[in-house]
Design a protein around this motif. Sequence first.
Motif, PDB file in Angstrom:
ATOM      1  N   ARG A  56     113.376 124.137 -47.508  1.00 21.50           N
ATOM      2  CA  ARG A  56     114.376 123.517 -46.483  1.00 21.50           C
ATOM      3  C   ARG A  56     114.887 124.383 -45.404  1.00 21.50           C
ATOM      4  N   THR A 114     111.262 122.770 -39.994  1.00 21.86           N
ATOM      5  CA  THR A 114     111.618 122.858 -41.330  1.00 21.86           C
ATOM      6  C   THR A 114     110.756 122.727 -42.288  1.00 21.86           C
ATOM      7  N   LYS A 167     109.034 121.922 -45.499  1.00 21.95           N
ATOM      8  CA  LYS A 167     109.267 120.525 -46.278  1.00 21.95           C
ATOM      9  C   LYS A 167     108.235 120.682 -47.423  1.00 21.95           C
TER      10      LYS A 167
END
Length: 91
Positions: free
Chosen positions: A53, A73, A75
């Motif tokens: 994250r 980001t 993920k």
Amino acid sequence: LAARAAACLRAYQNVEVINGDGCRDIGEPADVIIVHAGFSHPHPLWLASLNPRGRLLVPLTQRDREGAALKITRKGKGFEAEAVQQIRIFP
């Protein structure tokens, strides 16, 4: 710039400002990496250095120095990218 940022952020014990060549060494895995120069693509070291994250903010530009600030980001095993704002980099 790094000294000024460190002074402004000194009250936050969970923040560390590091002045160095971010294309050579990031140090420990990071929650946030902010790049202050235009690049044509995210450096693999930056992506590999993100915690789960974790976020990378990087200005991606073309030869004409125009582009977009991207927030990337981590993920799971991949990444999600979002264009934050159009930009122009000046030398």
